[in-house]
Design a protein around this motif. Structure first.
Motif, PDB file in Angstrom:
ATOM      1  N   GLY A  50      -8.077  14.611  58.669  1.00 26.95           N
ATOM      2  CA  GLY A  50      -8.786  14.719  59.933  1.00 26.95           C
ATOM      3  C   GLY A  50      -7.692  14.332  61.165  1.00 26.95           C
ATOM      4  N   LEU A  51      -8.473  14.142  62.404  1.00 27.48           N
ATOM      5  CA  LEU A  51      -7.917  13.932  63.638  1.00 27.48           C
ATOM      6  C   LEU A  51      -6.751  12.460  63.408  1.00 27.48           C
ATOM      7  CD1 LEU A  51      -7.993  14.463  66.667  1.00 27.48           C
ATOM      8  CD2 LEU A  51      -9.481  12.428  66.804  1.00 27.48           C
ATOM      9  N   CYS A  52      -5.579  12.965  63.801  1.00 28.44           N
ATOM     10  CA  CYS A  52      -4.505  11.995  63.893  1.00 28.44           C
ATOM     11  C   CYS A  52      -3.889  11.703  62.189  1.00 28.44           C
ATOM     12  CB  CYS A  52      -4.661  10.742  64.469  1.00 28.44           C
ATOM     13  SG  CYS A  52      -4.845  10.980  66.307  1.00 28.44           S
ATOM     14  N   ASP A  53      -4.163  12.769  61.402  1.00 30.65           N
ATOM     15  CA  ASP A  53      -3.823  12.444  60.009  1.00 30.65           C
ATOM     16  C   ASP A  53      -4.500  11.431  59.317  1.00 30.65           C
ATOM     17  OD1 ASP A  53      -2.227  13.321  58.085  1.00 30.65           O
ATOM     18  OD2 ASP A  53      -1.058  11.784  58.056  1.00 30.65           O
ATOM     19  N   ASN A  54      -5.911  11.331  59.651  1.00 32.10           N
ATOM     20  CA  ASN A  54      -6.765  10.382  58.937  1.00 32.10           C
ATOM     21  C   ASN A  54      -7.283  11.171  57.591  1.00 32.10           C
ATOM     22  OD1 ASN A  54      -9.332   9.308  57.987  1.00 32.10           O
ATOM     23  ND2 ASN A  54     -10.223   9.033  60.093  1.00 32.10           N
ATOM     24  N   ARG A  88     -10.945  12.163  56.280  1.00 35.84           N
ATOM     25  CA  ARG A  88     -11.586  13.208  56.855  1.00 35.84           C
ATOM     26  C   ARG A  88     -10.915  14.432  56.553  1.00 35.84           C
ATOM     27  NH1 ARG A  88     -14.280   9.042  58.922  1.00 35.84           N
ATOM     28  NH2 ARG A  88     -14.830   8.753  61.046  1.00 35.84           N
ATOM     29  N   PHE A  89     -11.656  15.747  56.680  1.00 35.94           N
ATOM     30  CA  PHE A  89     -10.919  16.988  56.541  1.00 35.94           C
ATOM     31  C   PHE A  89     -11.462  17.720  57.844  1.00 35.94           C
ATOM     32  CE2 PHE A  89     -14.599  17.163  53.929  1.00 35.94           C
ATOM     33  CZ  PHE A  89     -15.363  18.365  54.009  1.00 35.94           C
ATOM     34  N   ASN A  97     -12.980  20.457  64.398  1.00 35.71           N
ATOM     35  CA  ASN A  97     -14.115  19.747  63.838  1.00 35.71           C
ATOM     36  C   ASN A  97     -13.835  19.313  62.498  1.00 35.71           C
ATOM     37  OD1 ASN A  97     -16.307  21.065  65.882  1.00 35.71           O
ATOM     38  ND2 ASN A  97     -14.816  22.667  65.448  1.00 35.71           N
ATOM     39  N   TYR A  98     -14.642  18.139  62.353  1.00 28.51           N
ATOM     40  CA  TYR A  98     -14.147  17.173  61.295  1.00 28.51           C
ATOM     41  C   TYR A  98     -15.521  16.746  60.381  1.00 28.51           C
ATOM     42  CZ  TYR A  98      -9.952  17.248  64.024  1.00 28.51           C
ATOM     43  OH  TYR A  98      -8.854  17.629  64.627  1.00 28.51           O
TER      44      TYR A  98
END
Length: 181
Positions: free
Chosen positions: A118-122, A125-126, A164-165
């Motif tokens: 996800g956002l900032c390599d989280n 999340r995907f 979008n995540y």
């Protein structure tokens, strides 16, 4: 009870904030985002034409998920995917995006998994290539092949419609294992 497995959360009777959730067992237990359902506010679930007060049983602000329950049993529910999300997996998201604009019936958006982070390599999340809006939060991201929930719609970029995540349900097992059938 059409679409009883995907419901609208409403924070007050005045409907000043809403989101989506879905049943994860037949005992009235629902999964959604923590930013939709928190113990700090009264929470209601609109199911068909009736309104039900919900009790938040568990919330995890770090992963942004919550488990709530209403007094409705023997409801249809969605199964949780046990396998990891894969790049290119096809899905459909169900929810109530911007109901004041799109109406109060369920909406469906489809797409593919665009990134495994996800956002900032989280890594919890995907990134998805389907657009989500306010009111989609907490909605199920359903794998088109298995028809199981692979994620929970959670956030989008305010700048564009391409970022979008969703939360990987595989990251939520510890918090929800006691509620699964």
């Amino acid at each position: 009870r059409d679409n009883a497995w995907i419901i609208r959360f409403i924070r007050t009777h005045e409907i000043n904030s809403q989101g989506t959730g879905f049943f994860i067992n037949d005992k009235g237990v629902l999964l959604t985002n923590q930013h939709v359902a928190t113990k700090k506010q009264e929470l209601y679930v609109k199911l068909g034409e009736s309104m039900h007060k919900a009790e938040v049983l568990y919330e995890n602000p770090d992963l942004d998920f919550a488990i709530a329950q209403i007094g409705v049993t023997k409801n249809p529910y969605l199964k949780i995917q046990q396998t990891p999300v894969k790049l290119g997996d096809e899905f459909a998201i169900y929810g109530y995006p911007e109901s004041w604009l799109n109406g109060y019936s369920i909406n469906r958006t489809a797409g593919e998994v665009a990134s495994l982070t996800g956002l900032c390599d989280n890594r919890t999340r995907f990134r998805i290539d389907a657009v989500i809006h306010g009111g989609n939060s907490g909605g199920p991201v359903v794998n088109k092949k298995s028809l199981e929930v692979m994620g929970i719609a959670t956030e989008s970029s305010a700048k564009d419609d391409v970022n979008n995540y969703a939360i990987k349900v595989s990251e939520l097992f510890e918090g929800m294992k006691d509620y699964l059938p």
